[in-house]
Scaffold this active site. Structure first.
Site, short mmCIF file in Angstrom:
data_model
loop_
_atom_site.label_atom_id
_atom_site.label_comp_id
_atom_site.label_asym_id
_atom_site.label_seq_id
_atom_site.Cartn_x
_atom_site.Cartn_y
_atom_site.Cartn_z
N TYR A 166 -61.62 -5.58 14.19
CA TYR A 166 -61.11 -6.92 14.47
C TYR A 166 -61.04 -7.09 15.98
O TYR A 166 -60.62 -6.18 16.69
CB TYR A 166 -59.72 -7.09 13.86
CG TYR A 166 -59.02 -8.40 14.21
CD1 TYR A 166 -59.47 -9.60 13.68
CD2 TYR A 166 -57.92 -8.42 15.06
CE1 TYR A 166 -58.84 -10.81 14.00
CE2 TYR A 166 -57.27 -9.61 15.37
CZ TYR A 166 -57.74 -10.80 14.84
OH TYR A 166 -57.10 -11.99 15.15
N ASP A 262 -62.97 -2.38 22.78
CA ASP A 262 -61.82 -3.26 22.57
C ASP A 262 -60.60 -2.37 22.34
O ASP A 262 -60.40 -1.83 21.26
CB ASP A 262 -62.07 -4.19 21.38
CG ASP A 262 -60.88 -5.13 21.14
OD1 ASP A 262 -59.86 -4.99 21.83
OD2 ASP A 262 -61.00 -6.01 20.26
N LYS A 290 -51.55 -6.45 23.92
CA LYS A 290 -50.42 -5.71 23.31
C LYS A 290 -49.61 -4.90 24.35
O LYS A 290 -48.92 -5.51 25.14
CB LYS A 290 -50.93 -4.88 22.14
CG LYS A 290 -51.55 -5.84 21.09
CD LYS A 290 -51.83 -5.28 19.73
CE LYS A 290 -52.23 -6.40 18.79
NZ LYS A 290 -53.59 -6.38 18.31
C1 LIG Z 1 -54.57 -7.62 18.33
C2 LIG Z 1 -55.99 -7.40 18.63
C3 LIG Z 1 -56.80 -8.41 19.19
C4 LIG Z 1 -56.29 -9.82 19.40
O1 LIG Z 1 -55.24 -9.88 20.31
P1 LIG Z 1 -54.30 -11.20 20.30
O2 LIG Z 1 -53.35 -10.95 21.43
O3 LIG Z 1 -53.65 -11.22 18.95
O4 LIG Z 1 -55.17 -12.35 20.53
C5 LIG Z 1 -58.09 -8.11 19.54
N1 LIG Z 1 -58.60 -6.89 19.36
C6 LIG Z 1 -57.87 -5.89 18.82
C7 LIG Z 1 -58.47 -4.53 18.66
C8 LIG Z 1 -56.55 -6.12 18.42
O5 LIG Z 1 -55.84 -5.13 17.86
#
Ligand SMILES: *Cc1c(COP(=O)(O)O)cnc(C)c1O
Length: 448
Positions: A166, A262, A290
């Site tokens: 994701y 990511d 995060k």
């Molecule tokens: C949480 C997450 C996102 C999205 O981040 P948001 O701050 O919710 O937009 C993208 N990539 C990964 C791997 C994530 O865990």
């Protein structure tokens, strides 16, 4: 005149204070009924609605350390931790102090300030693959911007992602494996996403380097980048083999395709330098979110200086943000990272988590469950003797079985993220005593 206005404002404030004191009398189901009238599904992010576990979502009014307090006044051990940002737990005392101090300095400038510089320098000094970075306000924004840089740098438009990863709600990445997975073709996974974008996205299975090599070789001349969660943790916890990620790195190098890690969830969570450091892989670009904001809305993308210099105003890739690098988030993030570094929190938490799970797993396994973990990230899933590296390897009926355990855990004072596909987080505030208390509740929940 002024006095009247001030009095009116004061009256309004005290009325609001009464409403919030009144929260002790309200309950989650009344609030949810009200929320349904004013927001889609009653929520501001879908998983919060409890759809996949059933029942009414809980409303919380406060949080401290490892605990949440519901509007009904009941306390829960929290393993959701806002889905990952809270490495130190809720309202860590040192971070709280820095936030208070910052509120007295400024909330936002929309101008240059030293706070983002301090956080940027802290990261660039320590994370070798981040030569330059740019702050944004969410993980989604970070990913979106990194893809734009990759497309500008290569002059190519396609991106390869992995089934089971994701990357936020970026249009071109809200894709699932299409019917023709044979050639890596994607299909849209959300209404409202232009079907044309599916042609820009290819999808490959995790843990299958031969397949990936095949797709990459066939598509190299169209591919700007490969993007991957090096620790896929958004559809369960699909821990990849190091050889797979090293293999991906060398394929990308060989074919001139950019590699984007990511690390929104793994960055500053599993190690100071994230998975890239642990795997000794050097991605061309990396995205964060995060933990980097210590619980405030912060994201970042960074990497090779020559790529980041393509970003405006030094280059032609436009990207901007009114609240980007807001001082509260910058200083909360830096305070979090400095504390984690000075106390050795990354390795200490990994050890604490692994000790906890070693003690807990035998009792869970007796009942057909087990917990997988990497560092302080864990996933409760059905027992199997095989590691799960792709979603297709998950024992059938997982989501349904998780429902029962989720609600039983809540009854016993433990709040897990409300979906069997979300991971849990152990934070610095989860002391060994709290973890043991959680163990008793979880074992009882699976034994019910
Ligand atoms: C949480 C997450 C996102 C999205 O981040 P948001 O701050 O919710 O937009 C993208 N990539 C990964 C791997 C994530 O865990």
């Amino acid at each position: 005149m002024t006095t009247t206005l001030e009095n009116a404002a004061a009256r309004e404030l005290s009325a609001k204070a009464q409403i919030s004191r009144g929260h002790d009398q309200v309950n989650s189901s009344d609030l949810f009924a009200r929320a349904l009238k004013v927001s889609p599904g009653g929520v501001h992010s879908p998983v919060r609605a409890f759809k996949s576990v059933g029942g009414q979502p809980m409303f919380f009014k406060s949080a401290q350390g490892a605990h949440l307090v519901s509007v009904e006044g009941r306390s829960y051990i929290d393993f959701c931790q806002s889905f990952g940002p809270l490495l130190l737990g809720h309202r860590d005392p040192e971070v709280t102090e820095v936030v208070r101090e910052t509120l007295d300095l400024a909330w936002t400038f929309g101008a240059c300030e030293p706070y983002s510089l301090e956080l940027a320098e802290w990261i660039v000094d320590r994370v070798p693959h981040v030569e330059k970075l740019r702050f944004v306000s969410s993980g989604t924004e970070a990913v979106m911007s990194a893809l734009r840089v990759a497309r500008a740098a290569t002059g190519r438009s396609r991106v390869l992602k992995f089934d089971g990863c994701y990357h936020g709600h970026v249009d071109s990445l809200l894709m699932k494996a299409g019917s023709g997975l044979a050639d890596g073709q994607a299909a849209t996974d959300s209404a409202g996403v232009s079907p044309q974008l599916a042609q820009e996205t290819l999808i490959a299975p995790l843990d299958d380097l031969d397949r990936v090599a095949e797709i990459l070789r066939a598509q190299a001349s169209n591919l700007a980048a490969v993007i991957i969660e090096p620790l896929p943790a958004n559809y369960g916890l699909l821990i990849q083999r190091r050889e797979f990620l090293k293999g991906l790195e060398s394929l990308c190098r060989e074919l001139g395709i950019l590699l984007i890690f990511d690390e929104v969830i793994s960055g500053f969570r599993v190690a100071r330098g994230g998975m890239a450091e642990l795997l000794d892989v050097r991605p061309d670009l990396v995205t964060y979110g995060k933990v980097i904001g210590g619980g405030f809305p912060v994201g970042a993308y960074g990497g090779r200086a020559d790529l980041m210099d393509l970003v405006a105003p030094s280059g032609p890739v436009y990207q901007a943000g009114t609240l980007s690098a807001n001082p509260v988030g910058m200083r909360a993030g830096l305070a979090t990272l400095k504390k984690a570094e000075s106390l050795g929190i990354w390795s200490a938490l990994a050890e604490r988590t692994s000790g906890w799970i070693k003690r807990l797993n035998p009792a869970l396994q007796e009942r057909g469950w087990q917990i997988d973990h990497f560092g302080s990230i864990f996933w409760l899933r059905g027992r199997s003797d095989q590691p799960i590296r792709r979603l297709s390897q998950l024992p059938a009926g997982h989501a349904e079985k998780f429902r029962g355990v989720f609600h039983a855990a809540i009854e016993r004072g433990v709040y897990l993220a409300p979906s069997g596909f979300e991971v849990g987080f152990v934070g610095w505030a989860h002391t060994p005593e709290i973890l043991d208390e959680a163990s008793r509740a979880l074992v009882d929940a699976v034994n019910r």
